[in-house]
Every structure is written in structure tokens, then in C-alpha cells.
Enzyme design. Structure first.
Site, PDB file in Angstrom:
ATOM      1  N   SER A   1      45.084 -32.866 -83.584  1.00 42.65           N
ATOM      2  CA  SER A   1      46.044 -32.111 -84.382  1.00 42.65           C
ATOM      3  C   SER A   1      47.118 -33.055 -84.891  1.00 42.65           C
ATOM      4  O   SER A   1      47.123 -34.244 -84.574  1.00 42.65           O
ATOM      5  CB  SER A   1      46.675 -31.005 -83.536  1.00 42.65           C
ATOM      6  OG  SER A   1      47.649 -31.586 -82.679  1.00 42.65           O
ATOM      7  N   LYS A   2      48.005 -32.481 -85.666  1.00 40.69           N
ATOM      8  CA  LYS A   2      49.134 -33.231 -86.239  1.00 40.69           C
ATOM      9  C   LYS A   2      49.897 -34.040 -85.209  1.00 40.69           C
ATOM     10  O   LYS A   2      50.541 -35.023 -85.531  1.00 40.69           O
ATOM     11  CB  LYS A   2      50.140 -32.244 -86.850  1.00 40.69           C
ATOM     12  CG  LYS A   2      49.747 -31.696 -88.172  1.00 40.69           C
ATOM     13  CD  LYS A   2      50.875 -30.793 -88.669  1.00 40.69           C
ATOM     14  CE  LYS A   2      50.314 -29.827 -89.701  1.00 40.69           C
ATOM     15  NZ  LYS A   2      51.243 -28.822 -90.140  1.00 40.69           N
ATOM     16  N   ARG A   3      49.873 -33.554 -83.972  1.00 41.82           N
ATOM     17  CA  ARG A   3      50.635 -34.248 -82.935  1.00 41.82           C
ATOM     18  C   ARG A   3      50.030 -35.614 -82.612  1.00 41.82           C
ATOM     19  O   ARG A   3      50.702 -36.489 -82.094  1.00 41.82           O
ATOM     20  CB  ARG A   3      50.682 -33.412 -81.654  1.00 41.82           C
ATOM     21  CG  ARG A   3      51.621 -32.231 -81.751  1.00 41.82           C
ATOM     22  CD  ARG A   3      51.722 -31.508 -80.429  1.00 41.82           C
ATOM     23  NE  ARG A   3      50.437 -30.944 -80.028  1.00 41.82           N
ATOM     24  CZ  ARG A   3      49.779 -31.294 -78.949  1.00 41.82           C
ATOM     25  NH1 ARG A   3      50.268 -32.203 -78.131  1.00 41.82           N
ATOM     26  NH2 ARG A   3      48.620 -30.737 -78.658  1.00 41.82           N
TER      27      ARG A   3
END
Ligand code: GLU
Length: 481
Positions: A250-252
Site C-alpha cells: 500500500s501507499k505506506r
């Protein structure tokens, strides 16, 4: 084999996730290899998320990657429209057929009734998740006080439903785990399983490839095909792309939106190459051109376990693709990245064309190339550290002497410069490093750059001399600590 018809069916969310792109890529490669048809369908039934902007991002991402579609938005095709929100009549029509054949029913249960049933379920010690058992499954009347209803599938309770997945192999699901899932909402919007089946059916899709988070939806979809008396397509469920720590990417963890890679200066072919290899292999080959991917792709070699995102490997693949491009093409693609950092030049700018071959081996992305050629344009901007260390009074005379020396050098080419300057250093017993770093800082403002004589050649004689002299003045005036 009948004609291959594959589709990519993203739900617009504001960015196109690279995991989704990998699914699209495999389908696209399969279509291109077999001379089949690649369909782009926009699953835009979530009206909050499906803004014009988020749809634009999907199309822009696909276009940038060069994953061209044969049927879909903007170009149409014989089985359109290709936006689910424009196909509501079709869903209503199919829902009517299922109602007529007894495979679906109108459910008038209110939200409150469903919530109460859920609460009651959780108060018991029953195992498993809550599945609403609508009283309307077996009723033939209608409520007097309300008309709002959903249409539910009358799921069978006996037997099993299975398929031979192109990636995961044989999967079987007992039907008694199915619930009477909703086909249509009161506003006529289909739920995913229903919209997807009607679309895949009417678009004559032969293979539906998607992420393995959808495996749970496949048995219900097959049940729908059976209820409609239709043959389901084949299915290929791709493992998710994982982060290095094993979580879902994910974006993280990393840039996941395709256009972020464009903005960082990655090449579409590199992105496709990296994503193709993340879950598919062809011997131990790592670098593939687009054409090679088309020729070599096969579902047999798509792995059933998840690949982990590796940013270093991604950069390596990108570097290799940059090396493969002709210099003039790199120059052309670098122009917008130069504009971003305030350097406005054309793709045929002679300085840019001269600099690219020397900067290319030191760059991974187009943004690196832009940064690497930046000092050939406009004024030199000095990095403070290099300036403080090398533009000091004791180095000033060498810079002046170097400027004087090269005045007479013809042709002003790196081989000749190398020969003459090295001869001069030897004759004067000056070590190269005494002169090279101050000269590098003088010409580029930096302590790292392509070879000294390469930089001189690209700058040309006049600008080289001007920069050496200007830096000599700075050096002479500098106060040492
Ligand atoms: N819109 C669904 C998604 O984005 C499509 C799934 C499918 O390909 O069937 O996950």
C-alpha cells in the site's frame, strides 16, 4: 481455441494501483500474443469514488503504460457501453430474467430488520459470519406499506461449485456457504458480482483475470452463469503484490499509483517489465522488451504465491531500460523533466543531445537525467560543501592556468583535452586530483559529474573558460577557515 477476449475492469479510486496494472498487463499480453481482444471496462457503480477525475487517472495511466484497449472508453466497441453506470437497463433486463426463472426474488427487508437479525445472530453462539436469511425468499406476497426492495439471488444450498483456475488450480466451494447475495439495489445499481457477470457474459469474455482477493466472488459468479444457462469464462486469480514485510502493498510502503512512476521518470516499458516479473518468470531472464513479454508470456508460468515489491530491483530494471533507449529518445523524454526544474529546452537542443550520452550511464530515471544535465544550462549553482572545500585561494591559480591552457586546444574534444591537460599536469608535476575536483566544481557546481573532459566538451570552449575563470575569482576571494 476460440478468440481470446480478456478484460481489465478497474473501479476508479483516484489512482491506478500497480498490483491492478499487473493483472491488466497479463491480460493485455495474452490478448496481444493471441491476436485476441483486450477490453477496458470501468466499474463505476460507486458514485462517490467514480469522479471524472478518477476515471481520467485510469485512462491516463493505461495510455502512459501503452496498454491500449481494443474496446472500451473513448473508442467504444460492439458490446458497449463500457461504463457500468451506462448499462443499468441491461442489468434490469437480466434481473427480470432471473426473477422470471425463479433464480432471484424481491427482498423487502428493511435495514432495521437486517440489523436486528444480525444482532440476534451475534447473541447466539453460532459460528461463522452472519448471513442474512431473507424471509422473502419463500414469500410470494408483497408488503402493503412499502415498495423499496433489493433483488436477491436465490442461492442453492446443495452441492458444490468449482473451477479450474489458470493460476491457482482446482478450487471448490460448498454451496451451503453461499448467501442470497444482492444483485440490484433499490436505485438500480448492480452489486459487483452481478454487474461483473452480466458484463463478462455480454462482452463475451473468455478469461477473467483479477486479484485473488476476488476468489471469494467466483463461486457466486459461477452460480449466476448457471442460473442464466450460460457458460462461465475461465478465471485466473493473481496473488496480491506484497510489501517487503509481507503486508499487502500500500501507499505506506511504496509508490503504488502508476502515474507516480511516470512523475519520478520511470519508463513505461520498465514498469511493465518489473511488474511482469513480479509473479511470472521465463527462465532466469530479468530484462524483457515489450515485444519479448508479448512473445514469452504464458499463464503456466504465473506463480501462485505472492511476489514482494523490491524497490532496488525496480530501479535496476529501470536503469536497464534507460540504457536500451537511443540517446535522442532520452533527450526527447527528458524535456518535460527539465521544464519541471526550470530548464526550458527543445528535444533537438545540441547541448542536451551532446550531454545525454555522458549522463545516461550515471542515471536511473529521466528525472536523474534532467538533474544530471542541468548545469549545462544557465548559471552554475554551487553545492556549498564542494564550493567551500575546493574553491579556495590555493586552487585559484590552477583554475586560471587551466583556462589559459585550453584556450589553444583544437579540436575541443575530450580525447584531445585529455591528452593536452594530462601532459601539462605532468610537466608541472601537478597531481590530477589537485586540479580535477576544483575544475569539476567550477564547471558543474558539484563534486560528482561525468568525466572532466566530457563536461568540457559539452560546455564548449568559451563556456568552459568562462566558468573556470569565474570560479577562480570566487576561489581567490574565499576566506579559508
Ligand atoms: N472492479 C473490480 C476490481 O477493481 C474488478 C474485479 C474483476 O476483474 O472482476 O477489483
Amino acid at each position: 481455441m476460440s478468440e481470446v477476449r480478456v478484460r481489465f475492469a478497474p473501479s476508479p479510486t483516484g489512482y491506478l494501483h500497480i498490483g491492478g496494472v499487473r493483472t491488466a498487463l497479463y491480460s493485455w499480453l495474452w490478448a496481444r500474443q493471441t491476436g485476441g481482444t483486450f477490453i477496458l471496462r470501468i466499474e463505476d457503480t460507486d458514485q462517490d469514488r467514480s469522479t471524472a477525475e478518477s476515471i481520467h487517472i485510469v485512462l491516463e495511466s493505461m495510455r502512459w503504460l501503452g496498454l491500449d484497449w481494443d474496446e472500451g472508453p473513448e473508442i467504444g466497441g460492439g458490446r458497449g457501453p463500457y461504463f457500468q453506470s451506462e448499462r443499468l437497463d441491461l442489468y434490469a433486463d437480466y434481473a427480470d430474467r432471473l426473477l422470471a426463472s425463479g433464480h432471484a426474488y424481491r427482498c423487502y427487508a428493511t435495514k432495521q430488520e437486517i440489523a436486528d437479525a444480525r444482532d440476534a445472530f451475534h447473541k447466539t453462539s453460532a459460528k461463522g459470519g452472519f448471513r442474512f436469511q431473507s424471509p422473502w425468499r419463500d414469500r410470494t406476497d408483497r408488503p402493503k406499506d412499502r415498495d423499496a426492495h433489493v433483488i436477491r439471488f436465490r442461492a442453492p444450498h446443495e452441492g458444490t461449485t468449482g473451477w479450474d483456475d489458470e493460476v491457482k488450480g482446482l478450487i471448490e466451494v460448498p454451496n451451503d456457504t453461499q448467501q442470497d447475495f444482492i444483485l440490484l439495489r433499490p436505485n438500480g445499481m448492480p452489486l459487483y458480482n452481478f454487474g461483473c457477470v452480466i458484463d463478462d457474459l455480454t462482452m463475451e469474455v473468455t478469461l477473467a483475470a483479477r486479484g485473488d482477493d476476488h476468489i471469494i466472488n467466483t463461486a457466486p459468479q459461477i452460480l449466476l452463469y448457471q442460473a442464466l444457462g450460460a457458460e462461465p469464462p475461465k478465471f485466473a486469480h493473481m496473488p496480491m503484490v506484497l510489501a517487503p514485510n509481507g503486508e499487502k502493498l500500500s501507499k505506506r510502503h511504496a509508490a503504488v499509483g502508476v502515474l507516480e512512476y511516470r512523475n519520478m521518470g520511470y519508463l513505461p516499458d520498465a514498469v511493465l517489465n518489473y511488474l511482469a516479473r513480479l509473479g511470472w518468470s521465463h527462465g532466469d531472464q530479468e530484462i524483457f522488451t515489450r515485444q519479448e513479454l508479448i512473445e514469452k508470456f504464458s499463464w503456466d508460468h504465473v506463480g501462485s504465491t505472492a511476489g514482494r515489491y523490491d524497490s532496488k530491483k525496480f530501479v535496476y530494471v529501470q536503469e536497464e531500460h534507460l540504457r536500451m533507449l537511443p540517446d535522442a529518445e532520452i533527450a526527447r523524454l527528458t524535456v518535460p523533466f527539465l521544464a519541471e526544474i526550470g530548464v526550458v529546452v527543445g528535444a533537438d537542443d545540441p547541448v542536451l543531445l551532446a550531454a545525454v550520452p555522458y549522463v545516461k550511464p550515471r542515471s536511473a530515471t529521466l528525472a536523474d537525467v534532467a538533474d544530471g544535465v542541468r548545469y549545462f544550462f544557465g548559471e552554475v549553482e554551487f553545492e556549498q560543501k564542494g564550493k567551500r572545500k575546493f574553491l579556495v585561494p590555493e586552487n585559484a591559480p590552477h583554475l586560471v592556468q587551466l583556462a589559459e591552457l585550453i584556450e589553444g586546444i583544437e579540436p575541443f574534444e575530450k580525447e584531445k583535452l585529455d591528452e593536452v591537460v594530462k601532459g601539462w599536469l605532468e610537466a608541472n608535476e601537478l597531481p590530477m586530483k589537485k586540479v580535477a575536483q576544483p575544475a569539476r566544481v567550477a564547471m558543474t557546481g558539484r563534486t560528482r559529474s561525468p568525466g572532466l573532459f566530457e563536461v568540457m566538451e559539452v560546455l564548449g570552449k568559451d563556456r568552459t573558460i568562462a566558468r573556470l575563470r569565474a570560479a577562480a575569482e570566487l576561489a581567490a576571494a574565499a576566506t579559508t577557515h
